[in-house]
Design a protein around this motif. Structure first.
Motif, PDB file in Angstrom:
ATOM      1  N   LYS A  32      18.044 -45.874 -36.813  1.00 11.32           N
ATOM      2  CA  LYS A  32      17.710 -44.735 -35.969  1.00 11.32           C
ATOM      3  C   LYS A  32      18.852 -43.715 -35.981  1.00 11.32           C
ATOM      4  O   LYS A  32      19.991 -44.040 -35.661  1.00 11.32           O
ATOM      5  CB  LYS A  32      17.460 -45.189 -34.530  1.00 11.32           C
ATOM      6  CG  LYS A  32      16.340 -46.212 -34.370  1.00 11.32           C
ATOM      7  CD  LYS A  32      14.992 -45.643 -34.738  1.00 11.32           C
ATOM      8  CE  LYS A  32      13.884 -46.656 -34.475  1.00 11.32           C
ATOM      9  NZ  LYS A  32      12.554 -46.160 -34.910  1.00 11.32           N
ATOM     10  N   ILE A  64      15.047 -38.812 -31.622  1.00  9.20           N
ATOM     11  CA  ILE A  64      15.007 -39.951 -32.536  1.00  9.20           C
ATOM     12  C   ILE A  64      13.611 -40.014 -33.139  1.00  9.20           C
ATOM     13  O   ILE A  64      12.619 -39.909 -32.417  1.00  9.20           O
ATOM     14  CB  ILE A  64      15.327 -41.282 -31.810  1.00  9.20           C
ATOM     15  CG1 ILE A  64      16.780 -41.297 -31.314  1.00  9.20           C
ATOM     16  CG2 ILE A  64      15.087 -42.476 -32.735  1.00  9.20           C
ATOM     17  CD1 ILE A  64      17.160 -42.559 -30.551  1.00  9.20           C
ATOM     18  N   ASP A  65      13.538 -40.168 -34.438  1.00 10.66           N
ATOM     19  CA  ASP A  65      12.249 -40.214 -35.141  1.00 10.66           C
ATOM     20  C   ASP A  65      11.399 -38.983 -34.838  1.00 10.66           C
ATOM     21  O   ASP A  65      10.165 -39.059 -34.747  1.00 10.66           O
ATOM     22  CB  ASP A  65      11.464 -41.478 -34.764  1.00 10.66           C
ATOM     23  CG  ASP A  65      12.159 -42.754 -35.209  1.00 10.66           C
ATOM     24  OD1 ASP A  65      12.991 -42.687 -36.134  1.00 10.66           O
ATOM     25  OD2 ASP A  65      11.884 -43.816 -34.621  1.00 10.66           O
ATOM     26  N   GLU A 109      17.684 -51.532 -36.351  1.00 16.18           N
ATOM     27  CA  GLU A 109      17.363 -50.104 -36.360  1.00 16.18           C
ATOM     28  C   GLU A 109      18.234 -49.334 -35.375  1.00 16.18           C
ATOM     29  O   GLU A 109      18.657 -48.212 -35.644  1.00 16.18           O
ATOM     30  CB  GLU A 109      15.884 -49.899 -36.014  1.00 16.18           C
ATOM     31  CG  GLU A 109      14.921 -50.340 -37.091  1.00 16.18           C
ATOM     32  CD  GLU A 109      15.001 -49.445 -38.317  1.00 16.18           C
ATOM     33  OE1 GLU A 109      15.040 -48.215 -38.148  1.00 16.18           O
ATOM     34  OE2 GLU A 109      15.045 -49.986 -39.432  1.00 16.18           O
ATOM     35  N   TYR A 110      18.493 -49.935 -34.223  1.00 15.85           N
ATOM     36  CA  TYR A 110      19.239 -49.237 -33.181  1.00 15.85           C
ATOM     37  C   TYR A 110      20.748 -49.504 -33.243  1.00 15.85           C
ATOM     38  O   TYR A 110      21.556 -48.602 -33.025  1.00 15.85           O
ATOM     39  CB  TYR A 110      18.701 -49.624 -31.803  1.00 15.85           C
ATOM     40  CG  TYR A 110      17.374 -48.974 -31.476  1.00 15.85           C
ATOM     41  CD1 TYR A 110      17.321 -47.682 -30.967  1.00 15.85           C
ATOM     42  CD2 TYR A 110      16.174 -49.647 -31.687  1.00 15.85           C
ATOM     43  CE1 TYR A 110      16.108 -47.076 -30.672  1.00 15.85           C
ATOM     44  CE2 TYR A 110      14.954 -49.051 -31.395  1.00 15.85           C
ATOM     45  CZ  TYR A 110      14.926 -47.760 -30.891  1.00 15.85           C
ATOM     46  OH  TYR A 110      13.724 -47.160 -30.606  1.00 15.85           O
ATOM     47  N   LYS A 136      20.263 -44.324 -27.613  1.00 13.49           N
ATOM     48  CA  LYS A 136      19.633 -45.455 -28.299  1.00 13.49           C
ATOM     49  C   LYS A 136      18.984 -46.414 -27.302  1.00 13.49           C
ATOM     50  O   LYS A 136      17.842 -46.860 -27.495  1.00 13.49           O
ATOM     51  CB  LYS A 136      20.672 -46.205 -29.136  1.00 13.49           C
ATOM     52  CG  LYS A 136      21.159 -45.462 -30.368  1.00 13.49           C
ATOM     53  CD  LYS A 136      22.215 -46.294 -31.089  1.00 13.49           C
ATOM     54  CE  LYS A 136      22.764 -45.591 -32.304  1.00 13.49           C
ATOM     55  NZ  LYS A 136      23.812 -46.397 -32.982  1.00 13.49           N
ATOM     56  N   HIS A 166      15.877 -44.710 -25.570  1.00 11.43           N
ATOM     57  CA  HIS A 166      14.740 -44.621 -26.492  1.00 11.43           C
ATOM     58  C   HIS A 166      14.144 -45.996 -26.768  1.00 11.43           C
ATOM     59  O   HIS A 166      12.914 -46.168 -26.786  1.00 11.43           O
ATOM     60  CB  HIS A 166      15.198 -43.966 -27.798  1.00 11.43           C
ATOM     61  CG  HIS A 166      14.083 -43.685 -28.759  1.00 11.43           C
ATOM     62  ND1 HIS A 166      13.657 -44.591 -29.711  1.00 11.43           N
ATOM     63  CD2 HIS A 166      13.286 -42.591 -28.908  1.00 11.43           C
ATOM     64  CE1 HIS A 166      12.671 -44.078 -30.408  1.00 11.43           C
ATOM     65  NE2 HIS A 166      12.418 -42.859 -29.944  1.00 11.43           N
ATOM     66  N   TRP A 167      14.999 -46.982 -26.978  1.00 12.62           N
ATOM     67  CA  TRP A 167      14.526 -48.338 -27.270  1.00 12.62           C
ATOM     68  C   TRP A 167      13.726 -48.896 -26.090  1.00 12.62           C
ATOM     69  O   TRP A 167      12.643 -49.462 -26.265  1.00 12.62           O
ATOM     70  CB  TRP A 167      15.717 -49.229 -27.589  1.00 12.62           C
ATOM     71  CG  TRP A 167      15.377 -50.535 -28.255  1.00 12.62           C
ATOM     72  CD1 TRP A 167      14.130 -51.046 -28.495  1.00 12.62           C
ATOM     73  CD2 TRP A 167      16.302 -51.495 -28.768  1.00 12.62           C
ATOM     74  NE1 TRP A 167      14.221 -52.269 -29.125  1.00 12.62           N
ATOM     75  CE2 TRP A 167      15.540 -52.566 -29.302  1.00 12.62           C
ATOM     76  CE3 TRP A 167      17.689 -51.558 -28.818  1.00 12.62           C
ATOM     77  CZ2 TRP A 167      16.142 -53.685 -29.875  1.00 12.62           C
ATOM     78  CZ3 TRP A 167      18.294 -52.669 -29.396  1.00 12.62           C
ATOM     79  CH2 TRP A 167      17.524 -53.721 -29.922  1.00 12.62           C
TER      80      TRP A 167
END
Length: 287
Positions: A2, A18-19, A117-118, A170, A173-174
């Motif tokens: 990410k 993010i994304d 990913e994070y 992070k 968002h996660w």
């Protein structure tokens, strides 16, 4: 992996991307000469809902509810400005405590499929959170210290660093985008309260004490707003529940308003006021 982008807008609000999705990270807040981030803004669906977890955890899903509400209840609740340097989750797990709930939470996250990913530079080795750096493996926490883990998430309280914003982004968002993250928060929170109640029962002689009294003691200890001597004195008063609920006034008045409101709500629903703690069972049993 990410990639985090962020911007400071409206004078004091950090937004991340993010994304391709834009989201609120937290507000810039001053505190005792320093600065940090705070995020207590969200929707109802982003909050802990005890009804979703009763089938798995029973009474404990309700027991933690008042404390969760007092802590913000949002799965992305964030605070990086006080002495803990980094607290996160619907119960505000604090990163400054060795072997504490935040450490346990990060360890749980690192075992989830989205971990790489994070936080691709973190892993668990020999039961410890470590960082994979150019110079080798760096152990971030131990039985006595989380200083390196704190540096990883929030280098200082003096200013808001890019590192602090990125790591916060992070986690926010996660938590907002992965149900497994939220399930980990709840499981850790309930297991933490269950374990602590065994300790509190021994320390404060809570065998046979009503659920309401136990709940307030657990909340006091979770926040850390009183010493054991103060708790014991309240338990010896004519009205222990009232005395316990008065601990922290007026400094923590707003929190205590929330706590009283939610306890009363659970009493009205017939959930609280129906059980007592059993040291033999290490659980609550019917009155």
């Amino acid at each position: 992996m990410k990639i985090v982008g962020f911007s400071l807008e409206q004078g004091n609000k950090y937004f991340g991307r993010i994304d391709g999705a834009r989201f609120f990270i937290g507000s810039r807040v001053p505190f005792e000469g320093g600065k940090g981030l705070m995020n207590i803004v969200g929707t109802a669906v982003q909050k802990y809902n005890r009804a979703d977890f009763r089938s798995t955890y029973g009474f404990w899903a309700d027991f933690i509810h008042p404390t969760a509400m007092a802590e913000g209840a949002l799965y992305h609740t964030l605070n990086t400005y006080d002495r803990a340097r980094f607290t996160f989750s619907f119960l505000q797990y604090a990163a400054h405590v060795p072997n504490g709930d935040f450490v346990t939470y990060v360890k749980a996250l690192l075992q989830l499929p989205m971990a790489s990913e994070y936080f691709p530079d973190l892993r668990i080795e020999d039961g410890r959170i470590v960082r994979i750096a150019n110079e080798g493996i760096i152990i971030l926490e131990s039985d006595t210290s989380t200083e390196r883990l704190l540096d990883y998430f929030n280098p200082s309280l003096r200013e808001i660093e890019d590192t602090e914003v990125i790591q916060a982004a992070k986690l926010v968002h996660w938590a907002q985008n992965d149900p497994a993250n939220r399930l980990a928060q709840v499981d850790i929170g309930i297991r933490h309260f269950q374990t602590k109640m065994v300790e509190y029962a021994a320390r404060y002689a809570l065998d046979g004490q009503p659920d309401t009294v136990c709940l307030v003691i657990a909340d006091i200890r979770h926040q850390g707003r009183a010493t054991s001597a103060t708790i014991l004195a309240a338990l010896q008063s004519a009205n222990p529940l009232k005395a316990l609920l008065d601990i922290g006034e007026p400094r923590f008045h707003q929190r205590l308003l929330v706590l009283r409101r939610e306890i009363n709500r659970l009493i009205e629903e017939g959930i609280l006021g129906t059980k007592k703690y059993s040291t033999a069972k290490k659980d609550f049993v019917n009155l």
